[in-house]
Design a protein around this motif. Structure first.
Motif, mmCIF file in Angstrom:
data_model
loop_
_atom_site.group_PDB
_atom_site.id
_atom_site.type_symbol
_atom_site.label_atom_id
_atom_site.label_comp_id
_atom_site.label_asym_id
_atom_site.label_seq_id
_atom_site.Cartn_x
_atom_site.Cartn_y
_atom_site.Cartn_z
ATOM 1 N N PRO A 193 0.835 -1.208 0.000
ATOM 2 C CA PRO A 193 0.000 0.000 0.000
ATOM 3 C C PRO A 193 0.870 1.259 0.000
ATOM 4 N N ILE A 194 0.355 2.304 -0.587
ATOM 5 C CA ILE A 194 1.078 3.570 -0.681
ATOM 6 C C ILE A 194 0.189 4.656 -0.066
ATOM 7 N N VAL A 195 0.785 5.519 0.722
ATOM 8 C CA VAL A 195 0.029 6.607 1.336
ATOM 9 C C VAL A 195 0.733 7.940 1.071
ATOM 10 N N GLY A 196 -0.082 8.985 1.004
ATOM 11 C CA GLY A 196 0.463 10.327 0.914
ATOM 12 C C GLY A 196 0.786 10.821 -0.480
ATOM 13 N N LEU A 197 0.203 10.216 -1.494
ATOM 14 C CA LEU A 197 0.429 10.673 -2.866
ATOM 15 C C LEU A 197 -0.939 10.926 -3.486
ATOM 16 N N ASP A 198 -1.250 12.182 -3.727
ATOM 17 C CA ASP A 198 -2.574 12.578 -4.201
ATOM 18 C C ASP A 198 -2.471 13.180 -5.602
ATOM 19 N N SER A 199 -3.193 12.622 -6.542
ATOM 20 C CA SER A 199 -3.108 13.075 -7.934
ATOM 21 C C SER A 199 -3.519 14.537 -8.097
ATOM 22 N N ASP A 200 -4.434 15.021 -7.263
ATOM 23 C CA ASP A 200 -4.884 16.411 -7.389
ATOM 24 C C ASP A 200 -3.743 17.409 -7.192
ATOM 25 N N SER A 201 -2.713 17.004 -6.475
ATOM 26 C CA SER A 201 -1.573 17.885 -6.229
ATOM 27 C C SER A 201 -0.728 18.114 -7.483
ATOM 28 N N TYR A 202 -0.926 17.296 -8.490
ATOM 29 C CA TYR A 202 -0.054 17.350 -9.663
ATOM 30 C C TYR A 202 -0.766 17.757 -10.946
ATOM 31 N N LEU A 203 -2.015 18.147 -10.825
ATOM 32 C CA LEU A 203 -2.762 18.550 -12.010
ATOM 33 C C LEU A 203 -2.601 20.043 -12.253
ATOM 34 N N LEU A 204 -2.451 20.392 -13.502
ATOM 35 C CA LEU A 204 -2.350 21.790 -13.911
ATOM 36 C C LEU A 204 -3.364 22.059 -15.006
ATOM 37 N N ASN A 205 -3.789 23.290 -15.083
ATOM 38 C CA ASN A 205 -4.606 23.685 -16.221
ATOM 39 C C ASN A 205 -3.647 23.967 -17.368
ATOM 40 N N ILE A 206 -3.628 23.075 -18.340
ATOM 41 C CA ILE A 206 -2.694 23.243 -19.458
ATOM 42 C C ILE A 206 -3.416 23.555 -20.760
ATOM 43 N N SER A 207 -4.653 24.023 -20.634
ATOM 44 C CA SER A 207 -5.352 24.430 -21.850
ATOM 45 C C SER A 207 -4.746 25.748 -22.328
ATOM 46 N N ILE A 208 -4.730 25.908 -23.622
ATOM 47 C CA ILE A 208 -4.115 27.086 -24.222
ATOM 48 C C ILE A 208 -5.222 27.948 -24.826
ATOM 49 N N PRO A 209 -5.520 29.089 -24.201
ATOM 50 C CA PRO A 209 -6.529 29.992 -24.776
ATOM 51 C C PRO A 209 -6.099 30.457 -26.169
ATOM 52 N N SER A 210 -7.051 30.731 -27.010
ATOM 53 C CA SER A 210 -6.754 31.067 -28.412
ATOM 54 C C SER A 210 -5.914 32.332 -28.560
ATOM 55 N N ASN A 211 -5.982 33.228 -27.599
ATOM 56 C CA ASN A 211 -5.221 34.474 -27.716
ATOM 57 C C ASN A 211 -3.869 34.413 -26.997
ATOM 58 N N SER A 212 -3.382 33.213 -26.730
ATOM 59 C CA SER A 212 -2.130 33.042 -25.984
ATOM 60 C C SER A 212 -0.928 33.433 -26.820
ATOM 61 N N ASP A 213 0.013 34.118 -26.161
ATOM 62 C CA ASP A 213 1.267 34.410 -26.839
ATOM 63 C C ASP A 213 2.318 33.376 -26.435
ATOM 64 N N GLU A 214 3.462 33.437 -27.086
ATOM 65 C CA GLU A 214 4.502 32.443 -26.845
ATOM 66 C C GLU A 214 5.002 32.459 -25.407
ATOM 67 N N LYS A 215 5.087 33.650 -24.829
ATOM 68 C CA LYS A 215 5.556 33.773 -23.454
ATOM 69 C C LYS A 215 4.622 33.023 -22.506
ATOM 70 N N TYR A 216 3.330 33.155 -22.715
ATOM 71 C CA TYR A 216 2.342 32.475 -21.878
ATOM 72 C C TYR A 216 2.464 30.953 -22.046
ATOM 73 N N ILE A 217 2.573 30.499 -23.269
ATOM 74 C CA ILE A 217 2.698 29.061 -23.553
ATOM 75 C C ILE A 217 3.984 28.510 -22.930
ATOM 76 N N LEU A 218 5.046 29.261 -23.028
ATOM 77 C CA LEU A 218 6.312 28.833 -22.438
ATOM 78 C C LEU A 218 6.193 28.726 -20.916
ATOM 79 N N ARG A 219 5.499 29.675 -20.292
ATOM 80 C CA ARG A 219 5.283 29.610 -18.839
ATOM 81 C C ARG A 219 4.494 28.363 -18.462
#
Length: 144
Positions: free
Chosen positions: A69-95
């Motif tokens: 068994p494994i304890v203390g590892l929660d997937s929610d801690s590692y999720l990011l919003n990685i959707s790219i809005p249509s008006n995104s510039d390169e700097k935003y995408i790079l970030r």
């Protein structure tokens, strides 16, 4: 969601890799900087190879997947919003890309520590974390 087994960790890792591949495929079509599209393409290829690595780790450790068994590892801690809005510039995408690589490094490092009872699997996860750290360094060199 708590990742309570080695199998759950691998399943989540594969989902992360798929999301990352999708992100980089989209990002490479948007950016026009001469170096970023080729770097994003390399990260797409890296993701596909990492999926194969994770599949191999899963095959080689099938019996151990349910034993410990494994304890203390929660997937929610590692999720990011990685959707790219249509008006995104390169700097935003790079970030977003740098944040994604940092978060994946954190996940793989922590997952490796949780499965240290599976020495080879832990080594593989740590190697993936190292690749993420290298990607952060490489992406951070871009000045847009």
């Amino acid at each position: 969601m708590e990742l309570r087994t080695f199998g759950a960790i691998l399943k989540f890792a594969m989902e992360l890799e798929q999301l990352t591949i999708s992100f980089y495929e989209t990002a490479r079509e948007i950016v026009v900087n001469t170096l970023l599209p080729s770097q994003f393409e390399a990260l797409v290829q890296r993701g596909r190879q990492r999926l194969k690595t994770l599949e191999q780790v899963r095959r080689e450790n099938t019996t151990e997947m349910i034993l410990e068994p494994i304890v203390g590892l929660d997937s929610d801690s590692y999720l990011l919003n990685i959707s790219i809005p249509s008006n995104s510039d390169e700097k935003y995408i790079l970030r977003i890309a740098i944040g994604l690589e940092r978060k994946m490094h954190e996940f793989y490092s922590e997952a490796a520590a949780k499965v240290e009872f599976l020495v080879e699997a832990a080594y593989s996860l740590e190697a993936l974390a190292d690749e993420n750290e290298e990607a952060v360094d490489s992406l951070s060199r871009h000045h847009i």
